[in-house]
Design an enzyme around this catalytic site. Structure first.
Site, mmCIF file in Angstrom:
data_model
loop_
_atom_site.group_PDB
_atom_site.id
_atom_site.type_symbol
_atom_site.label_atom_id
_atom_site.label_comp_id
_atom_site.label_asym_id
_atom_site.label_seq_id
_atom_site.Cartn_x
_atom_site.Cartn_y
_atom_site.Cartn_z
ATOM 1 N N ALA A 134 0.671 -1.154 0.420
ATOM 2 C CA ALA A 134 0.010 0.013 -0.077
ATOM 3 C C ALA A 134 0.811 1.140 0.013
ATOM 4 O O ALA A 134 0.240 2.367 -0.090
ATOM 5 C CB ALA A 134 -0.959 0.079 1.294
ATOM 6 N N GLY A 135 2.157 1.076 0.052
ATOM 7 C CA GLY A 135 3.102 2.374 -0.121
ATOM 8 C C GLY A 135 3.196 2.712 1.247
ATOM 9 O O GLY A 135 3.547 3.793 1.623
ATOM 10 N N SER A 138 6.132 -1.363 4.455
ATOM 11 C CA SER A 138 6.250 -2.282 5.670
ATOM 12 C C SER A 138 7.642 -3.003 5.201
ATOM 13 O O SER A 138 8.151 -3.597 6.321
ATOM 14 C CB SER A 138 5.095 -3.418 5.185
ATOM 15 O OG SER A 138 5.100 -3.804 3.650
ATOM 16 N N ASP A 183 12.256 5.956 4.046
ATOM 17 C CA ASP A 183 11.315 5.001 4.819
ATOM 18 C C ASP A 183 11.837 4.542 6.182
ATOM 19 O O ASP A 183 11.254 4.529 7.137
ATOM 20 C CB ASP A 183 11.096 4.067 3.796
ATOM 21 C CG ASP A 183 10.338 4.313 2.338
ATOM 22 O OD1 ASP A 183 9.966 5.567 2.378
ATOM 23 O OD2 ASP A 183 10.132 3.610 1.625
HETATM 24 C C1 GLA Z 1 9.845 4.461 -1.667
HETATM 25 C C2 GLA Z 1 11.490 4.619 -1.443
HETATM 26 C C3 GLA Z 1 11.808 5.713 -0.719
HETATM 27 C C4 GLA Z 1 11.311 6.912 -1.389
HETATM 28 C C5 GLA Z 1 9.984 6.940 -1.977
HETATM 29 C C6 GLA Z 1 9.569 7.949 -2.986
HETATM 30 O O1 GLA Z 1 9.062 4.597 -0.692
HETATM 31 O O2 GLA Z 1 11.646 3.411 -0.421
HETATM 32 O O3 GLA Z 1 13.029 5.852 -0.726
HETATM 33 O O4 GLA Z 1 12.372 7.422 -2.616
HETATM 34 O O5 GLA Z 1 9.583 5.572 -2.595
HETATM 35 O O6 GLA Z 1 9.459 9.044 -2.278
#
Ligand code: GLA
Length: 398
Positions: A134-135, A138, A183
């Protein structure tokens, strides 16, 4: 029942069920229990690997780890939700395998071994309530959670920053995504009710109040994850690297995208060509938008914050081209809603969630309305998450 009570009881259930599963499998209580959160990002997308700033926060959705040393060299990994077990020996060469969830952990163990950490065998059970794909990162929660737990039980003296960097490196080397640091950093450094403004070059950071006044953050989950994610992500990285090389040749004063402005790019439009121009133009504008968004947040100017979020989406969709039809639909569908100040895709893209700044109290009506339209057009059930900004990776003590 109010939402924070529901969330607390979900967290408790997760801890209890992970612990019980550990006890059933290993016939003793875990030595250590930790929680590692997913993240949201208010603004600053695809700029963490471009020397930009980002504005993420950890959320109250977690992976729970129950861990103990086992006094031999074997490691036993149990993914409770998948009902899968994987065993490996620390004395064997650690290399990627063809089970994805295992690689996140092996990558971290590999990094620790490379650093000369005195690891011994361990048993771990983990279970998650972070929606997968889901972005919401996780994967970072998994990498950082295991790093954090091993740091505790083997007394490795790693700093939080090191845990985040180990997680990132593990993703590069064992998962194959050349991700930035956002992240992992957000998962480890998250603080209750604070967003993190992270300088992705120096890794200096400051916390800002995650106070949106009469507004709340609502995530709408497209429930799709296009396979392009890994290749699309790595392609974008290559494209902007190429772009930056060209910019540096013409403007030697430019070291990173941070030194670059829109005028330089338009001077170089022909040399860069359409594609690289679009990509670089997005990056330069997005870096500025984060600065503006932090000011808007500090001044409680939520209308401006919302506008910036929507501008980001346009850029991600049309210039950086990491959105997809489903997410564009969700974002467009809320554009004329008076209760929504801003909306954009969040995270790597090609599926996942949109993040929306929505008037408090209007969330349920909005979810119902958009879900209906989304179902009609794509035949897919939309999911929605009302998230709270929470503490980063932490030990759970009874
Ligand atoms: C993913 C990557 C992050 C970042 C985002 C986009 O979540 O893991 O490092 O680049 O995409 O902002």
């Amino acid at each position: 029942m109010d939402i924070s009570k529901i969330n607390n009881s979900m967290k408790k259930k997760l801890i209890q069920s992970t612990t019980a599963h550990f006890e059933n499998n290993f016939q003793n209580s875990p030595e250590h229990i930790s929680l590692s959160p997913g993240r949201i990002n208010i603004i600053g997308e695809h700029v963490d690997y471009n020397d930009g700033f980002v504005l993420p926060a950890a959320i109250n959705k977690y992976i729970c780890f129950a861990v103990s040393q086992n006094h031999n060299s074997e490691c036993v990994l149990i993914a409770k939700d998948l009902n899968e077990t994987y065993r490996f020996d620390l004395n064997d060469e650690i290399k990627p395998v063809n089970i994805m969830w295992v690689n996140y952990i092996l990558g971290v163990v590999h990094q620790l071994k490379e650093k000369g950490a005195d690891l011994k065998g361990f048993n771990v059970v983990f279970s998650s309530n972070i929606p997968m794909g889901a972005g919401l990162s996780s994967s970072a929660a998994l990498e950082c959670g295991i790093g954090y737990a091993l740091n505790k039980i083997f007394d490795l003296h790693l700093s939080k920053k090191e845990i985040a960097l180990i997680g990132q490196k593990s993703e590069h080397t064992f998962v194959g995504v050349n991700c930035g640091i956002m992240d992992q950093f957000a998962s480890v450094f998250g603080k209750k009710n604070k967003v993190i403004k992270l300088d992705c070059t120096s890794l200096e950071y400051e916390y800002h109040k995650a106070d949106f006044n009469n507004y709340s953050l609502l995530l709408l989950d497209s429930n799709v994850k296009h396979t392009l994610l890994t290749s699309g992500y790595n392609d974008r990285r290559n494209e902007v690297e190429q772009g930056l090389e060209i910019i540096k040749e013409k403007f030697p004063e430019v070291a990173t995208f941070r030194d670059c402005n829109e005028k330089m790019l338009s001077d170089l439009k022909e040399t860069l060509g359409d594609l690289l121009y679009k990509r670089c133009n997005f990056v330069v504008k997005e870096i500025q938008r984060v600065q503006d968004a932090v000011a808007a947040l500090e001044n409680s100017n939520f209308v401006q914050l919302g506008q910036l979020m929507s501008e980001t989406h346009l850029g991600l969709s049309q210039e950086y081209e990491v959105s997809c039809d489903e997410i564009d639909f969700m974002v467009n569908a809320v554009q004329n809603e008076k209760t929504v100040l801003g909306s954009r895709m969040m995270g790597g893209g090609f599926g996942g969630c949109s993040i929306n700044l929505v008037e408090k109290g209007s969330e349920n009506d909005l979810i119902e309305k958009i879900a209906k339209q989304y179902k009609t057009v794509f035949g897919i059930e939309l999911k929605a998450y009302k998230v709270k900004v929470s503490k980063g990776t932490t030990e759970y003590k009874k």
